[in-house]
Design a protein around this motif. Sequence first.
Motif, PDB file in Angstrom:
ATOM      1  N   SER A   1       1.004 -10.673  93.428  1.00 20.25           N
ATOM      2  CA  SER A   1       1.368  -9.268  93.253  1.00 20.25           C
ATOM      3  C   SER A   1       2.882  -9.051  93.256  1.00 20.25           C
ATOM      4  CB  SER A   1       0.725  -8.420  94.359  1.00 20.25           C
ATOM      5  OG  SER A   1       1.137  -8.879  95.644  1.00 20.25           O
ATOM      6  N   GLU A   2       3.644  -9.922  93.903  1.00 23.94           N
ATOM      7  CA  GLU A   2       5.072  -9.715  94.030  1.00 23.94           C
ATOM      8  C   GLU A   2       5.816 -10.077  92.743  1.00 23.94           C
ATOM      9  OE1 GLU A   2       3.363 -11.805  95.969  1.00 23.94           O
ATOM     10  OE2 GLU A   2       3.128 -10.676  97.841  1.00 23.94           O
ATOM     11  N   MET A   3       6.952  -9.401  92.517  1.00 25.83           N
ATOM     12  CA  MET A   3       7.831  -9.803  91.425  1.00 25.83           C
ATOM     13  C   MET A   3       8.488 -11.134  91.786  1.00 25.83           C
ATOM     14  SD  MET A   3      10.990  -7.746  89.600  1.00 25.83           S
ATOM     15  CE  MET A   3      12.162  -8.082  90.912  1.00 25.83           C
ATOM     16  N   LEU A   4       8.686 -11.971  90.787  1.00 25.50           N
ATOM     17  CA  LEU A   4       9.256 -13.299  90.981  1.00 25.50           C
ATOM     18  C   LEU A   4      10.763 -13.225  90.752  1.00 25.50           C
ATOM     19  CD1 LEU A   4       8.580 -16.316  91.424  1.00 25.50           C
ATOM     20  CD2 LEU A   4       8.215 -16.501  88.956  1.00 25.50           C
ATOM     21  N   THR A   5      11.549 -13.485  91.790  1.00 24.83           N
ATOM     22  CA  THR A   5      13.008 -13.478  91.690  1.00 24.83           C
ATOM     23  C   THR A   5      13.501 -14.919  91.674  1.00 24.83           C
ATOM     24  OG1 THR A   5      13.156 -11.386  92.877  1.00 24.83           O
ATOM     25  CG2 THR A   5      15.163 -12.703  92.734  1.00 24.83           C
ATOM     26  N   ILE A   6      14.209 -15.283  90.597  1.00 24.13           N
ATOM     27  CA  ILE A   6      14.657 -16.665  90.452  1.00 24.13           C
ATOM     28  C   ILE A   6      16.146 -16.692  90.118  1.00 24.13           C
ATOM     29  CG2 ILE A   6      12.370 -17.419  89.725  1.00 24.13           C
ATOM     30  CD1 ILE A   6      13.323 -17.547  86.879  1.00 24.13           C
ATOM     31  N   THR A   7      16.733 -17.857  90.291  1.00 22.93           N
ATOM     32  CA  THR A   7      18.149 -18.027  89.994  1.00 22.93           C
ATOM     33  C   THR A   7      18.325 -19.059  88.887  1.00 22.93           C
ATOM     34  OG1 THR A   7      20.315 -18.599  90.930  1.00 22.93           O
ATOM     35  CG2 THR A   7      18.435 -19.816  91.761  1.00 22.93           C
ATOM     36  N   GLY A   8      19.437 -18.940  88.185  1.00 30.78           N
ATOM     37  CA  GLY A   8      19.774 -19.946  87.200  1.00 30.78           C
ATOM     38  C   GLY A   8      20.286 -21.203  87.877  1.00 30.78           C
ATOM     39  N   CYS A   9      20.244 -22.308  87.140  1.00 30.87           N
ATOM     40  CA  CYS A   9      20.816 -23.562  87.619  1.00 30.87           C
ATOM     41  C   CYS A   9      21.432 -24.276  86.425  1.00 30.87           C
ATOM     42  CB  CYS A   9      19.774 -24.447  88.301  1.00 30.87           C
ATOM     43  SG  CYS A   9      18.422 -24.978  87.218  1.00 30.87           S
ATOM     44  N   HIS A  10      22.355 -25.178  86.700  1.00 29.85           N
ATOM     45  CA  HIS A  10      22.998 -25.911  85.611  1.00 29.85           C
ATOM     46  C   HIS A  10      22.914 -27.420  85.780  1.00 29.85           C
ATOM     47  CE1 HIS A  10      26.000 -24.642  88.636  1.00 29.85           C
ATOM     48  NE2 HIS A  10      26.475 -25.867  88.502  1.00 29.85           N
TER      49      HIS A  10
ATOM     50  N   ALA B   1      11.375 -20.616  92.197  1.00 29.83           N
ATOM     51  CA  ALA B   1      11.502 -21.267  90.898  1.00 29.83           C
ATOM     52  C   ALA B   1      12.960 -21.161  90.471  1.00 29.83           C
ATOM     53  CB  ALA B   1      10.596 -20.620  89.857  1.00 29.83           C
ATOM     54  N   VAL B   2      13.339 -21.939  89.457  1.00 32.66           N
ATOM     55  CA  VAL B   2      14.701 -21.883  88.926  1.00 32.66           C
ATOM     56  C   VAL B   2      14.648 -21.878  87.405  1.00 32.66           C
ATOM     57  CG1 VAL B   2      15.947 -22.904  90.879  1.00 32.66           C
ATOM     58  CG2 VAL B   2      14.890 -24.395  89.165  1.00 32.66           C
ATOM     59  N   PHE B   3      15.743 -21.414  86.809  1.00 36.11           N
ATOM     60  CA  PHE B   3      15.852 -21.286  85.361  1.00 36.11           C
ATOM     61  C   PHE B   3      17.041 -22.101  84.877  1.00 36.11           C
ATOM     62  CE2 PHE B   3      17.524 -19.309  81.534  1.00 36.11           C
ATOM     63  CZ  PHE B   3      16.397 -19.063  80.775  1.00 36.11           C
ATOM     64  N   MET B   4      16.802 -23.090  84.024  1.00 37.43           N
ATOM     65  CA  MET B   4      17.889 -23.886  83.455  1.00 37.43           C
ATOM     66  C   MET B   4      18.477 -23.123  82.277  1.00 37.43           C
ATOM     67  SD  MET B   4      17.942 -27.731  81.820  1.00 37.43           S
ATOM     68  CE  MET B   4      17.632 -27.184  80.129  1.00 37.43           C
ATOM     69  N   SER B   5      19.663 -22.581  82.469  1.00 37.16           N
ATOM     70  CA  SER B   5      20.329 -21.759  81.472  1.00 37.16           C
ATOM     71  C   SER B   5      21.101 -22.618  80.473  1.00 37.16           C
ATOM     72  CB  SER B   5      21.297 -20.808  82.190  1.00 37.16           C
ATOM     73  OG  SER B   5      22.327 -20.369  81.349  1.00 37.16           O
ATOM     74  N   GLY B   6      20.905 -22.348  79.186  1.00 38.37           N
ATOM     75  CA  GLY B   6      21.671 -23.056  78.170  1.00 38.37           C
ATOM     76  C   GLY B   6      23.154 -22.782  78.272  1.00 38.37           C
ATOM     77  N   PHE B   7      23.521 -21.533  78.595  1.00 41.42           N
ATOM     78  CA  PHE B   7      24.926 -21.172  78.821  1.00 41.42           C
ATOM     79  C   PHE B   7      25.507 -22.061  79.911  1.00 41.42           C
ATOM     80  CE2 PHE B   7      28.053 -17.511  78.805  1.00 41.42           C
ATOM     81  CZ  PHE B   7      28.885 -17.983  79.821  1.00 41.42           C
ATOM     82  N   ALA B   8      24.784 -22.161  81.043  1.00 43.71           N
ATOM     83  CA  ALA B   8      25.298 -22.887  82.193  1.00 43.71           C
ATOM     84  C   ALA B   8      25.340 -24.396  81.947  1.00 43.71           C
ATOM     85  CB  ALA B   8      24.445 -22.574  83.422  1.00 43.71           C
ATOM     86  N   VAL B   9      24.339 -24.928  81.250  1.00 37.92           N
ATOM     87  CA  VAL B   9      24.344 -26.366  80.960  1.00 37.92           C
ATOM     88  C   VAL B   9      25.451 -26.711  79.976  1.00 37.92           C
ATOM     89  CG1 VAL B   9      23.025 -28.279  79.972  1.00 37.92           C
ATOM     90  CG2 VAL B   9      21.902 -26.657  81.507  1.00 37.92           C
ATOM     91  N   SER B  10      25.628 -25.906  78.951  1.00 39.29           N
ATOM     92  CA  SER B  10      26.697 -26.152  77.989  1.00 39.29           C
ATOM     93  C   SER B  10      28.048 -26.118  78.680  1.00 39.29           C
ATOM     94  CB  SER B  10      26.648 -25.117  76.866  1.00 39.29           C
ATOM     95  OG  SER B  10      27.600 -25.407  75.867  1.00 39.29           O
TER      96      SER B  10
END
Length: 284
Positions: free
Chosen positions: A15-24, A39-48
């Motif tokens: 039921s809760e909203m999922l709050t995640i952070t980017g990672c590089h 959870a984490v999000f691999m950002s293309g901006f951050a990896v580049s």
Amino acid sequence: MNAKTNQLRQLLAASEMLTITGCHDALSAHLAEQAGFPAVFMSGFAVSASRLAMPDTGLISFGEMLDQGRNIANAISIPLFGDGDTGFGNAMNIKRTVREYAQAGFACIMLEDQLSPKRCGHTRGKSVVDREEALLRIQAAIDARNEGADILIMARTDARATHGIDEAIARCQAFVELGVDITFLEAPESVDEMQRYCREVFGYKMVNLIEHGKTPILPRAELAAMGYKIAVYPLTLLNVSIKAMREALMVLRDEQSPSVLSFNELTEAVGFADYYAEESRYKP
């Protein structure tokens, strides 16, 4: 079966909203997990930026993104979202990208409708393909998933900047009809636009919260009440890392001592304590 994909499905069903952070990289993802992010999000901006010291303008390759994602997935036990850009080619390239992201350990792949070379959604100069091609891209990704790639599909549109909010919402609605798991309308520019998206598009929706970007950064309770399921802060860790390194470099340049972790804290952060504990099991 990908255990992390099943884990992500359970998080989305809660039921809760999922709050995640980017990672590089693996370390930033590891620290996010230690801090309690689900959870984490691999950002293309951050990896580049971190891997090439280059902007997010389509300069990083499929192989580099896949390699970075594999390292990150191996370093964490929580689900990993991955930026799949435009899929790195035609429909067959997109299917391969989806399959290999799944094999690398991603729980979800994000694919977008920009023209290649793409660029960060909050920067100028974006262009998108027509709606028919956008749908064909997502259909290819869904086919790869349905043919056995155990990964969720997030469909992103950047059409708000080029064609307006009506077209962006229409594309998201069409993505849902195809069978995507999550939609992502990039860079709405007002609370009203965010509310329209949540009201008019069915299913799980993600909001992208970039400090000083185009989208209003609202309290999480307000975002959840609107209908967003996922709130991601994709560039915060990269941002504060650059800021901290610049400040430390200025201090070092002036022959002073920057504020740092103790050596014990540093070694613990990168895993020495766990390594020593494991190593002791194999001593004669």
